[in-house]
Motif scaffolding. Structure first.
Motif, PDB file in Angstrom:
ATOM      1  N   UNK A 158       0.827  -1.213   0.000  1.00 27.85           N
ATOM      2  CA  UNK A 158       0.000   0.000   0.000  1.00 27.85           C
ATOM      3  C   UNK A 158       0.859   1.260   0.000  1.00 27.85           C
ATOM      4  N   UNK A 191      -4.874  -4.695  -1.081  1.00 30.56           N
ATOM      5  CA  UNK A 191      -6.286  -4.972  -0.767  1.00 30.56           C
ATOM      6  C   UNK A 191      -6.500  -6.465  -0.514  1.00 30.56           C
ATOM      7  N   UNK A 228     -10.578  -4.225   4.933  1.00 26.39           N
ATOM      8  CA  UNK A 228      -9.391  -3.657   4.278  1.00 26.39           C
ATOM      9  C   UNK A 228      -9.259  -2.171   4.616  1.00 26.39           C
ATOM     10  N   UNK A 229     -10.397  -1.498   4.710  1.00 25.24           N
ATOM     11  CA  UNK A 229     -10.330  -0.050   4.947  1.00 25.24           C
ATOM     12  C   UNK A 229     -10.049   0.309   6.412  1.00 25.24           C
ATOM     13  N   UNK A 243      -6.328  -0.087   6.615  1.00 23.22           N
ATOM     14  CA  UNK A 243      -5.539   0.929   5.915  1.00 23.22           C
ATOM     15  C   UNK A 243      -5.739   2.316   6.509  1.00 23.22           C
ATOM     16  N   UNK A 244      -6.963   2.615   6.907  1.00 22.04           N
ATOM     17  CA  UNK A 244      -7.303   4.006   7.232  1.00 22.04           C
ATOM     18  C   UNK A 244      -7.374   4.317   8.723  1.00 22.04           C
ATOM     19  N   UNK A 253      -3.613  10.609   3.655  1.00 19.94           N
ATOM     20  CA  UNK A 253      -4.374   9.466   3.162  1.00 19.94           C
ATOM     21  C   UNK A 253      -5.621   9.209   4.003  1.00 19.94           C
ATOM     22  N   UNK A 273     -10.084  11.805   5.276  1.00 22.44           N
ATOM     23  CA  UNK A 273     -11.559  11.743   5.215  1.00 22.44           C
ATOM     24  C   UNK A 273     -12.130  10.731   6.200  1.00 22.44           C
ATOM     25  N   UNK A 274     -11.500   9.565   6.284  1.00 22.82           N
ATOM     26  CA  UNK A 274     -11.985   8.526   7.201  1.00 22.82           C
ATOM     27  C   UNK A 274     -11.904   8.989   8.663  1.00 22.82           C
ATOM     28  N   UNK A 308     -18.915   6.504   8.242  1.00 16.20           N
ATOM     29  CA  UNK A 308     -19.857   6.648   7.120  1.00 16.20           C
ATOM     30  C   UNK A 308     -19.369   5.861   5.911  1.00 16.20           C
ATOM     31  N   UNK A 309     -20.275   5.712   4.950  1.00 17.96           N
ATOM     32  CA  UNK A 309     -19.914   4.982   3.739  1.00 17.96           C
ATOM     33  C   UNK A 309     -19.403   5.948   2.679  1.00 17.96           C
ATOM     34  N   UNK A 310     -18.478   5.495   1.872  1.00 18.05           N
ATOM     35  CA  UNK A 310     -17.945   6.358   0.797  1.00 18.05           C
ATOM     36  C   UNK A 310     -18.164   5.702  -0.545  1.00 18.05           C
ATOM     37  N   UNK A 350      -4.349  10.720  -3.522  1.00 19.60           N
ATOM     38  CA  UNK A 350      -3.728  10.442  -2.218  1.00 19.60           C
ATOM     39  C   UNK A 350      -4.720  10.579  -1.068  1.00 19.60           C
ATOM     40  N   UNK A 351      -5.897  11.160  -1.334  1.00 25.24           N
ATOM     41  CA  UNK A 351      -6.868  11.365  -0.259  1.00 25.24           C
ATOM     42  C   UNK A 351      -8.158  10.593  -0.476  1.00 25.24           C
ATOM     43  N   UNK A 377     -11.427   5.377   0.356  1.00 28.42           N
ATOM     44  CA  UNK A 377     -11.293   3.921   0.573  1.00 28.42           C
ATOM     45  C   UNK A 377     -10.271   3.400  -0.440  1.00 28.42           C
ATOM     46  N   UNK A 378      -9.796   2.199  -0.207  1.00 23.89           N
ATOM     47  CA  UNK A 378      -8.803   1.631  -1.128  1.00 23.89           C
ATOM     48  C   UNK A 378      -9.414   1.383  -2.500  1.00 23.89           C
ATOM     49  N   UNK A 386     -11.884   3.098  -3.885  1.00 18.71           N
ATOM     50  CA  UNK A 386     -12.009   4.396  -4.562  1.00 18.71           C
ATOM     51  C   UNK A 386     -10.648   4.877  -5.062  1.00 18.71           C
ATOM     52  N   UNK A 444     -23.787   7.592  -3.423  1.00 19.73           N
ATOM     53  CA  UNK A 444     -23.429   7.173  -2.065  1.00 19.73           C
ATOM     54  C   UNK A 444     -23.453   8.377  -1.127  1.00 19.73           C
ATOM     55  N   UNK A 462     -22.139  14.748   4.237  1.00 16.53           N
ATOM     56  CA  UNK A 462     -21.906  14.192   2.899  1.00 16.53           C
ATOM     57  C   UNK A 462     -22.919  14.741   1.892  1.00 16.53           C
TER      58      UNK A 462
END
Lengths: 232, 312
Positions: free
Chosen positions: A14, A48, A64-65, A68-69, A220, A223-224, A230-232, B55-56, B59-60, B62, B169, B177
């Motif tokens: 990653x 991933x 996975x998120x 990572x996040x 990175x 946002x999370x 929340x969902x993205x 870079x922002x 999610x992976x 996205x 979404x 959002x």
């Protein structure tokens, strides 16, 4: 295979994928911008798969998120080499080569692993890494032999990155010999020298990172972290 | 014997593609070089606003999708530069024209990407408008351009769906959002409507381009089609398009819409948009910092071929 080791492999992929993607749209040649973006995509894809596998072993709603996040830098287990800033194109190329020369024998070995999940990920990834290794080897040779300027830049790149190579191999002793052979052979073609008497720096696996990783994760994970749950 | 010009126009009229080695009027060649290179530059400059969010990405998945998308744009730039090269100009010449400010690119990329929702709005609206412009180009009279567009359109429609899905979404997400989603639509709507170019009465090249079948619909026809589609799609998002005059017209069977701010359009075209300087600076920087890499590659290729020459 331990969860820590799977996370180590995932974080490596990653973080380097992320670093390489910083070049997307800014590369020196359009075709090579595309090539490096491709490598980014492959690495993020590998990350991933590995995170998804780790998440099933960890349980507790890990995904996975979340891996990572939502982990801090001291929980990241990547080797230090991949988190360093990109530098110039030559440094990026050299790093990719040093990394692919490690990842190639690694995935070769894991392709025979008894762990079915890891085995499947390694087989799929090996095809990608074969290309990464060929591409980066060719560029190391091209830039090593190109002009006086490119040669000087590649020499600087080797000197800058070499202190992190011990850390790269610290948790993969099985790959060390093949890595050394490959590096020696490509450096010979590129007319580059392996630096002598270098003070090595390590600690990535144990979560002792450079400030560069902190900055990278701040960006990175922004946002999370700002809008949790929340969902993205 | 009919003149070359008559033969050329006859081919165009009979929908026979013009190919690189065929005779063509000098102005046709010039128009195509301008249009195709502008289109190629737009793809390359267009990598920047979206690349800004790689870079922002939240999610992976996205992140991977966005890298793939920006990479597709680089690929589109490549096919288009190659198509323009068949008309007798090199990629280097085109890139130099861009950096010298002599060639234009789509003004839409001179707007900033402030939030993640902008990535969705660009996909839905900007790529949506681009597709509207580009689908007719798959039947444009110049063969290499038409063929490049076939491939590009397939990928663009994929991007457009991805963009809409990002907004969908967000539109079903948290209060923040939803606000992010509406804000991005507010900012991208009018610049997207302007992507079709000036009104027909202020578009001096349209008549000639239509005769040559470089263009098949006028700016205003395509713009109306785009607005009609978006006005319906926005309902799925439960969001609003920022136009108080937008209203279905039973008589015309189209949506009426409010006045377009052409003053803003020309300001941005002429270099005074929010990001014109930033975009060109980034492109020129990448080019200049890559100079040593291109020189080294060239020098190495030279060494290899002279070695091969000695052996041969």
């Amino acid at each position: 295979m331990s969860i820590a080791y799977i996370l180590h492999l995932a974080d490596n992929a990653l973080v380097l994928g992320h670093r390489n993607s910083e070049w997307t749209g800014h590369g020196p040649i359009l075709e090579q911008d595309i090539a490096l973006s491709n490598i980014s995509l492959d690495l993020i894809g590998q990350a991933r798969n590995l995170y998804q596998y780790a998440a099933t072993l960890i349980g507790n709603g890990a995904t996975e998120d979340t891996l990572a996040y939502l982990r801090d830098e001291n929980e990241y287990k990547n080797c230090l080499l991949v988190e360093l800033p990109n530098g110039h194109w030559g440094t990026t190329i050299m790093r990719q080569f040093l990394f692919s020369a490690y990842q190639h024998p690694l995935y070769e070995r894991l392709s025979d692993s008894n762990d079915e999940n890891l085995n499947a990920i390694a087989r799929k990834s090996l095809k990608e890494v074969t290309y990464h290794l060929r591409w980066s080897s060719e560029w190391v040779i091209r830039l090593g032999q190109g002009t006086a300027e490119s040669r000087a830049k590649m020499t600087d790149a080797v000197n800058d990155l070499w202190p992190y190579t011990q850390d790269l191999l610290l948790h993969s002793p099985e790959e060390k010999e093949k890595w050394q052979e490959r590096v020696q052979s490509i450096f010979k073609h590129a007319s580059l020298n392996i630096p002598a008497d270098v003070k090595m720096i390590s600690g990535g696996f144990e979560g002792k990172h450079t400030s560069h990783l902190v900055e990278m994760l701040n960006e990175m994970q922004h946002l999370q972290r700002t809008y949790p749950g929340v969902e993205w | 014997m009919p003149s070359e010009e008559v033969i050329f126009q006859d081919k165009v009229d009979r929908e026979i593609r013009i190919e690189p080695k065929d005779w063509m009027p000098a102005d046709y060649r010039k128009t195509l070089i301008r249009q195709i290179s502008q289109h190629a530059h737009s793809e390359i400059v267009g990598m920047l606003p979206e690349g800004h969010w790689i870079t922002r990405a939240p999610t992976l998945k996205r992140k991977a999708t966005l890298i793939a998308k920006v990479q597709d744009e680089a690929g589109h730039g490549l096919y288009l530069y190659a198509a323009a090269e068949t008309l007798g100009i090199t990629r280097d010449e085109m890139v130099d024209q861009l950096h010298a400010g002599k060639a234009k690119y789509s003004s839409i990329f001179n707007y900033p990407t402030l939030t993640w929702a902008d990535i969705g709005a660009i996909g839905w609206l900007v790529d949506g408008a681009a597709i509207m412009n580009q689908v007719p180009l798959t039947r444009t009279s110049y063969g290499p351009y038409a063929r490049a567009m076939v491939r590009i359109c397939k990928e663009e429609s994929f991007h457009q769906r991805q963009g809409f899905e990002i907004l969908l979404v967000l539109s079903r997400g948290s209060k923040e959002q939803k606000a992010m989603c509406q804000d991005a639509i507010n900012r991208w709507w009018w610049p997207s409507v302007m992507m079709f170019g000036p009104n027909d009465e202020s578009s001096p090249h349209t008549a000639q381009s239509m005769k040559w079948k470089v263009k098949r619909f006028t700016n205003d026809e395509l713009r109306q089609r785009f607005i009609d589609i978006c006005a319906d799609q926005v309902k799925v998002l439960g969001m609003q398009l920022p136009d108080p005059d937008l209203k279905w017209n039973e008589e015309t069977q189209h949506y009426d819409f409010g006045p377009i701010n052409w003053e803003e359009f020309w300001q941005v075209v002429n270099g005074n948009g929010p990001c014109n300087k930033e975009r060109m600076t980034a492109r020129i920087k990448a080019h200049e910092e890559g100079q040593w890499v291109r020189e080294a590659a060239l020098a190495f290729a030279g060494k290899m071929s002279s070695r091969a020459g000695v052996r041969g």
